[in-house]
Design a protein around this motif. Structure first.
Motif, mmCIF file in Angstrom:
data_model
loop_
_atom_site.group_PDB
_atom_site.id
_atom_site.type_symbol
_atom_site.label_atom_id
_atom_site.label_comp_id
_atom_site.label_asym_id
_atom_site.label_seq_id
_atom_site.Cartn_x
_atom_site.Cartn_y
_atom_site.Cartn_z
ATOM 1 N N LYS A 160 0.713 -1.354 0.069
ATOM 2 C CA LYS A 160 -0.553 0.308 -0.257
ATOM 3 C C LYS A 160 0.565 1.264 0.402
ATOM 4 C CE LYS A 160 -3.592 1.907 2.377
ATOM 5 N NZ LYS A 160 -4.390 2.725 3.573
ATOM 6 N N GLU A 161 1.748 1.364 0.381
ATOM 7 C CA GLU A 161 2.789 2.323 0.580
ATOM 8 C C GLU A 161 3.636 2.849 -0.474
ATOM 9 O OE1 GLU A 161 3.786 4.517 3.850
ATOM 10 O OE2 GLU A 161 1.568 3.726 4.133
ATOM 11 N N ASN A 162 3.621 1.230 -0.878
ATOM 12 C CA ASN A 162 4.413 1.882 -2.538
ATOM 13 C C ASN A 162 3.637 1.545 -3.492
ATOM 14 O OD1 ASN A 162 8.072 1.843 -2.142
ATOM 15 N ND2 ASN A 162 6.516 0.225 -0.197
ATOM 16 N N ASP A 163 2.255 2.001 -3.089
ATOM 17 C CA ASP A 163 0.953 2.584 -4.556
ATOM 18 C C ASP A 163 1.972 1.089 -5.363
ATOM 19 O OD1 ASP A 163 -1.620 2.908 -5.399
ATOM 20 O OD2 ASP A 163 0.165 3.710 -6.938
ATOM 21 N N LEU A 222 13.732 8.127 7.823
ATOM 22 C CA LEU A 222 12.461 7.196 7.076
ATOM 23 C C LEU A 222 11.145 7.151 8.016
ATOM 24 C CD1 LEU A 222 15.613 5.826 6.288
ATOM 25 C CD2 LEU A 222 14.025 6.816 4.429
ATOM 26 N N GLU A 223 11.096 6.603 8.690
ATOM 27 C CA GLU A 223 10.473 6.818 9.787
ATOM 28 C C GLU A 223 9.559 7.697 10.165
ATOM 29 O OE1 GLU A 223 8.053 4.392 11.756
ATOM 30 O OE2 GLU A 223 9.634 3.887 10.724
ATOM 31 N N MET A 224 9.660 9.345 10.322
ATOM 32 C CA MET A 224 8.858 9.854 10.184
ATOM 33 C C MET A 224 8.532 10.467 8.606
ATOM 34 S SD MET A 224 10.828 13.546 12.204
ATOM 35 C CE MET A 224 12.655 12.639 11.334
ATOM 36 N N TYR A 225 9.294 10.171 7.422
ATOM 37 C CA TYR A 225 8.559 10.054 6.281
ATOM 38 C C TYR A 225 7.657 8.758 6.290
ATOM 39 C CZ TYR A 225 9.027 10.254 1.034
ATOM 40 O OH TYR A 225 8.192 10.458 0.287
ATOM 41 N N LYS A 254 5.668 18.218 1.233
ATOM 42 C CA LYS A 254 6.587 19.342 1.854
ATOM 43 C C LYS A 254 7.612 18.756 2.345
ATOM 44 C CE LYS A 254 2.571 21.392 3.051
ATOM 45 N NZ LYS A 254 2.529 22.350 2.944
ATOM 46 N N ILE A 255 8.380 17.553 2.613
ATOM 47 C CA ILE A 255 9.956 17.420 3.710
ATOM 48 C C ILE A 255 10.662 17.673 1.734
ATOM 49 C CG2 ILE A 255 10.783 15.352 3.581
ATOM 50 C CD1 ILE A 255 9.423 16.210 5.850
ATOM 51 N N LEU A 256 9.916 16.656 0.474
ATOM 52 C CA LEU A 256 10.655 16.684 -0.604
ATOM 53 C C LEU A 256 11.268 18.116 -1.393
ATOM 54 C CD1 LEU A 256 9.062 13.504 -2.328
ATOM 55 C CD2 LEU A 256 11.689 13.408 -0.953
ATOM 56 N N GLU A 257 10.604 19.788 -0.764
ATOM 57 C CA GLU A 257 10.898 20.082 -1.099
ATOM 58 C C GLU A 257 11.796 20.995 -0.354
ATOM 59 O OE1 GLU A 257 6.324 22.450 -1.095
ATOM 60 O OE2 GLU A 257 5.736 21.291 -2.540
ATOM 61 N N GLU A 278 11.865 -1.562 10.166
ATOM 62 C CA GLU A 278 13.471 -1.169 10.158
ATOM 63 C C GLU A 278 14.053 -1.092 8.741
ATOM 64 O OE1 GLU A 278 14.707 -4.141 12.208
ATOM 65 O OE2 GLU A 278 14.124 -4.148 13.815
ATOM 66 N N TYR A 279 14.762 -0.206 7.756
ATOM 67 C CA TYR A 279 14.819 -0.181 6.873
ATOM 68 C C TYR A 279 16.358 -0.319 6.940
ATOM 69 C CZ TYR A 279 10.770 2.259 6.035
ATOM 70 O OH TYR A 279 9.298 2.847 5.930
ATOM 71 N N TYR A 280 16.916 -0.667 5.524
ATOM 72 C CA TYR A 280 18.177 -1.105 5.388
ATOM 73 C C TYR A 280 18.299 -0.781 4.184
ATOM 74 C CZ TYR A 280 18.229 -5.999 2.658
ATOM 75 O OH TYR A 280 18.005 -6.035 1.570
#
Length: 125
Positions: free
Chosen positions: A12-15, A89-92, A102-105, A71-73
């Motif tokens: 879902k997060e990655n469509d 990454l967690e916040m994003y 907005k984060i990317l901008e 947990e990303y890697y």
């Protein structure tokens, strides 16, 4: 959260749907569909690694139900992200699409203002 709940969340997060995940991760559609119909107890290690690498998550995160925080890697790095990168990454991942934009901008603005690591400044010149 179970393996399938995490897989659903990541898709879902990655469509993604099962077909797109199959195409992009290089896993047969029948294998992914089989997780939902027949279970995932006998998942091949190679398939499991492909899923973790595709989503950029640790094997522990995907395998262990008690680990709920992602947990990303990076599969191209031997080490996990540093704590600051993990926090970002967690916040994003918790933001909606508007927040992510907005984060990317803001990140682009900071780069334009010159907030670049010293070694990276030479690469950008």
């Amino acid at each position: 959260m179970t393996f399938l709940e995490k897989l659903d969340f990541l898709m879902k997060e990655n469509d993604l749907n099962k077909k797109r995940l199959s195409d992009r991760a290089g896993i047969p559609y029948s294998t992914i569909d089989g997780f939902y119909k027949q279970g995932y107890a006998n998942i091949k290690l190679s398939t499991f690694k492909k899923l973790c690498d595709y989503f950029g998550v640790t094997m522990d995160y995907l395998a262990r139900d008690e680990i709920e925080k992602i947990e990303y890697y990076s599969p191209n790095k031997k080490d996990l992200y540093n704590p600051e990168e993990k926090e970002l990454l967690e916040m994003y991942s918790q933001l909606n699409n508007s927040g992510r934009e907005k984060i990317l901008e803001r990140g682009s603005e900071l780069l334009e203002l010159g907030y670049i690591e010293k070694g990276d400044a030479e690469k950008m010149a």
